[in-house]
Design a protein around this motif. Structure first.
Motif, PDB file in Angstrom:
ATOM      1  N   ALA A 145      -1.893 -36.589  61.765  1.00 48.81           N
ATOM      2  CA  ALA A 145      -0.640 -35.898  62.088  1.00 48.81           C
ATOM      3  C   ALA A 145      -0.826 -34.981  63.289  1.00 48.81           C
ATOM      4  O   ALA A 145      -1.911 -34.434  63.505  1.00 48.81           O
ATOM      5  N   CYS A 146       0.264 -34.826  64.049  1.00 46.96           N
ATOM      6  CA  CYS A 146       0.276 -33.827  65.122  1.00 46.96           C
ATOM      7  C   CYS A 146       1.655 -33.201  65.193  1.00 46.96           C
ATOM      8  O   CYS A 146       2.660 -33.898  65.366  1.00 46.96           O
TER       9      CYS A 146
ATOM     10  N   GLY B 248      13.408 -37.224  74.642  1.00 42.08           N
ATOM     11  CA  GLY B 248      13.007 -38.517  74.076  1.00 42.08           C
ATOM     12  C   GLY B 248      11.553 -38.561  73.655  1.00 42.08           C
ATOM     13  O   GLY B 248      10.950 -39.634  73.569  1.00 42.08           O
ATOM     14  N   CYS B 249      10.984 -37.375  73.321  1.00 46.05           N
ATOM     15  CA  CYS B 249       9.543 -37.295  73.061  1.00 46.05           C
ATOM     16  C   CYS B 249       9.117 -37.940  71.750  1.00 46.05           C
ATOM     17  O   CYS B 249       7.919 -38.031  71.465  1.00 46.05           O
ATOM     18  N   LEU B 250      10.086 -38.411  70.937  1.00 47.35           N
ATOM     19  CA  LEU B 250       9.710 -39.127  69.714  1.00 47.35           C
ATOM     20  C   LEU B 250       9.475 -40.612  69.992  1.00 47.35           C
ATOM     21  O   LEU B 250       8.964 -41.340  69.130  1.00 47.35           O
ATOM     22  N   GLY B 251       9.861 -41.081  71.204  1.00 50.14           N
ATOM     23  CA  GLY B 251       9.563 -42.458  71.606  1.00 50.14           C
ATOM     24  C   GLY B 251      10.408 -43.513  70.929  1.00 50.14           C
ATOM     25  O   GLY B 251      10.041 -44.688  70.887  1.00 50.14           O
TER      26      GLY B 251
ATOM     27  N   ASP C 254      -1.292 -47.633  58.265  1.00 49.69           N
ATOM     28  CA  ASP C 254      -1.374 -47.706  59.738  1.00 49.69           C
ATOM     29  C   ASP C 254      -0.002 -47.819  60.400  1.00 49.69           C
ATOM     30  O   ASP C 254       0.135 -48.368  61.492  1.00 49.69           O
ATOM     31  N   GLU C 255       1.031 -47.295  59.735  1.00 50.19           N
ATOM     32  CA  GLU C 255       2.342 -47.207  60.381  1.00 50.19           C
ATOM     33  C   GLU C 255       2.479 -45.820  61.014  1.00 50.19           C
ATOM     34  O   GLU C 255       1.917 -44.849  60.509  1.00 50.19           O
ATOM     35  N   ILE C 256       3.233 -45.746  62.124  1.00 52.53           N
ATOM     36  CA  ILE C 256       3.435 -44.468  62.823  1.00 52.53           C
ATOM     37  C   ILE C 256       4.881 -44.018  62.611  1.00 52.53           C
ATOM     38  O   ILE C 256       5.818 -44.794  62.825  1.00 52.53           O
ATOM     39  N   PHE C 257       5.049 -42.779  62.169  1.00 52.86           N
ATOM     40  CA  PHE C 257       6.384 -42.212  61.961  1.00 52.86           C
ATOM     41  C   PHE C 257       6.567 -40.968  62.829  1.00 52.86           C
ATOM     42  O   PHE C 257       5.592 -40.275  63.146  1.00 52.86           O
TER      43      PHE C 257
ATOM     44  N   PRO D 145      12.104 -39.047  58.562  1.00 55.19           N
ATOM     45  CA  PRO D 145      11.080 -39.779  59.325  1.00 55.19           C
ATOM     46  C   PRO D 145      11.586 -41.155  59.758  1.00 55.19           C
ATOM     47  O   PRO D 145      12.202 -41.875  58.965  1.00 55.19           O
ATOM     48  N   ARG D 146      11.330 -41.495  61.037  1.00 58.43           N
ATOM     49  CA  ARG D 146      11.667 -42.833  61.540  1.00 58.43           C
ATOM     50  C   ARG D 146      10.394 -43.511  62.025  1.00 58.43           C
ATOM     51  O   ARG D 146       9.543 -42.867  62.641  1.00 58.43           O
ATOM     52  N   ARG D 147      10.276 -44.795  61.762  1.00 60.79           N
ATOM     53  CA  ARG D 147       9.056 -45.517  62.143  1.00 60.79           C
ATOM     54  C   ARG D 147       9.076 -45.844  63.627  1.00 60.79           C
ATOM     55  O   ARG D 147      10.099 -46.269  64.171  1.00 60.79           O
TER      56      ARG D 147
END
Length: 551
Positions: free
Chosen positions: A48-49, A76-79, A65-68, A89-91
């Motif tokens: 986590a960060c 737009g820093c959540l990509g 190994d999923e990124i949320f 949380p969004r994947r």
């Protein structure tokens, strides 16, 4: 205050460097943003960060190994491909299948991430080309950065406010982005749109660690020297001046000191030496240097924390806070802590430096990528550790100093060349051992199960003897590291003698440098008075060659 720099952008959201840590069941719930996650979701988190100008954005990976991502999504820093905030949380599907090795972020914020395969992805704020993709358009989705990096493996990343650094596996540094103060190290002040290798003094050096201040950059090389470039208005480059530096420059004031790690705060710098000492310099309005006053320092100044050796330093661009962890597990903090100015290191009740930033930094962010290990599943390595000295499963016992140590023949033969031959036709279930003491032999057998040694530094000399005798080179290296941690003026000569006796060259060099750095006290010890004649002759000769006796 001297840190409030005159910049063409707002003050919000200063950058933070995030590097991989290994922490046993870290409580991510100490960061307020995680209160948006359910207990079930929190249990699945493995990395986590927490970032952003108010600690309101987070990226995390799960056991699958999923990124949320979660939070306000500035620039737009959540990509996620949009600028919509998300309270759930969004994947992050665009990085599906990628494993994160390290990440860092800046003030916009922008994100720089390296995968375990050494690839670099960037996204978020890009007004100053800090994404390295050749444009100044904000990146709403992760972009693979390969220009000048296509055949390189990136092992570490660092972000300043609006510039980015990466370190490759072959010790090269590449930089890009905002360059108004020379922080890209190109020799000019023109912004750098794509990754460019930092040359100058670093051209033939092997870099092992990087960090960024708000508008400055730092690199530690494998010889322990520190090179710096960029903004220097608060003395954060440690050069004794306040002039900016457009290309890398060595910190001459650290001559003879071997640095292992560097960490940058908002406008101050910390380094950790191989002797476990901390030095600090730069802005000090909140006491963030930990030297007992609030005066800026343009030269490195030592920071004192009791007598215990420091093994970790922590600083974070979004706050004027500093932290350190000792070998004994004590965590200190100083600087701006929840609005208070703490001018000397303060002993906390925390068990890791990350908690300092979760609970006392403003905003509540993480200073590095957090790694959370599960506690419910035993790996093969953990299972083997549990079986050491277990009489219920052992088929062999060693009798040492009248005490038994229980072991397993098959494991000893797999792990050690000596046992491979000595146990080949041995049907005995008891082996008597008189050559080594019980603590030393127990530590040796435990090492074969755990890959680590748990022995106080003063006992490790005996283990070094055993490692030399059995030709266990990795164990020999571990012994040398442990012995280094226990060196002091009183035992330095004895440890130097042991290093020479067992041909431990790395330890010999370390002990010699320690003796030179503490020459006055060392030469007054009983160890020096009783020093072997040949060793004394060699010591004086070598000390003379390095200039120890010059006026």
């Amino acid at each position: 205050m001297e840190e409030e720099l005159s910049l063409p952008y707002g003050e919000s959201g200063k950058p933070v460097q995030a590097t991989l840590s290994s922490l046993k069941m870290l409580d991510v719930g100490k960061w307020p943003i995680f209160s948006l996650c359910s207990e079930e979701e929190l249990q699945l988190i493995r990395q986590a960060c927490v970032f952003g100008s108010a600690g309101n954005e987070v990226l995390y990976t799960t056991v699958n190994d999923e990124i949320f991502v979660l939070g306000t999504n500035c620039s737009g820093c959540l990509g996620l491909g949009d600028v919509q905030s998300t309270i759930e949380p969004r994947r992050l599907d665009s990085l599906n299948g990628k494993k994160i090795a390290c990440l860092s972020y800046g003030s916009g914020p922008h994100i720089v991430l390296a995968t375990t395969e050494g690839e670099v992805f960037t996204w978020g704020h890009n007004a100053y080309s800090q994404l390295g993709n050749g444009t100044t358009n904000h990146g709403l989705v992760p972009c693979h950065i390969s220009t000048n990096l296509s055949n390189k493996q990136v092992t570490e990343v660092a972000c300043g406010s609006y510039h980015s650094l990466v370190l490759t596996s072959d010790g090269e540094v590449f930089a890009w982005g905002y360059n108004n103060s020379g922080q890209v190290g190109s020799g000019s002040t023109a912004n750098q749109p794509i990754p460019r290798r930092v040359m100058g003094c670093l051209q033939n050096k092997v870099v092992v660690n990087i960090a960024c201040g708000q508008m400055c950059s730092m690199a530690v090389v494998n010889t322990g020297e520190v090179y710096v470039w960029g903004y220097n208005g608060n003395g954060q480059l440690g050069l004794g001046s306040s002039g900016n530096q457009p290309t890398p420059c060595r910190i001459a004031a650290l001559q003879g000191i071997r640095v292992q790690r560097v960490a940058c705060g908002y406008a101050h710098t910390l380094v950790l030496t191989d002797e476990g000492q901390v030095y600090a310099w730069g802005a000090n309005s909140y006491g963030q240097l930990g030297i007992g006053n609030k005066s800026n320092q343009s030269y490195p100044a030592p920071v004192f924390m009791e007598k215990d050796r420091i093994i970790e330093i922590a600083a974070c661009h979004s706050a004027h806070t500093s932290a350190a962890k000792t070998q004994g597990g004590h965590v200190y903090m100083w600087g701006q802590c929840r609005g208070q100015s703490v001018i000397l290191p303060h002993l906390t009740h925390f068990s890791c430096t990350d908690d300092v930033f979760a609970c006392f930094a403003t905003p509540a962010v993480s200073w590095r990528l957090l790694s959370v290990e599960p506690d419910d599943h035993l790996t093969v390595a953990e299972s083997l550790k549990r079986e050491f000295d277990n009489p219920n499963t052992a088929d062999l016992k060693f009798l040492v100093d009248g005490k038994y140590i229980y072991a397993h023949k098959v494991l000893l033969r797999i792990r050690c060349e000596h046992f491979r031959s000595s146990l080949e036709d041995n049907q005995d279930d008891i082996v008597e051992m008189s050559e080594f003491s019980y603590p030393v032999y127990r530590a040796f057998l435990e090492y074969l199960y755990t890959d680590s040694i748990s022995l106080p530094p003063e006992e490790a000399v005996g283990l070094l003897d055993l490692a030399t005798f059995y030709r266990e080179n990795r164990l020999k290296k571990l012994c040398q590291q442990t012995i280094k941690q226990g060196i002091c003026e009183e035992n330095a000569i004895a440890l130097l003698s042991a290093a020479v006796k067992y041909d431990a060259q790395d330890l010999e060099e370390f002990c010699f440098r320690f003796c030179i750095n503490h020459l006055t006290v060392v030469t007054q010890t009983s160890g020096f008075a009783e020093m072997d004649h040949d060793l004394l002759k060699n010591f004086i000769s070598k000390a003379s060659r390095v200039g120890a006796f010059k006026n």
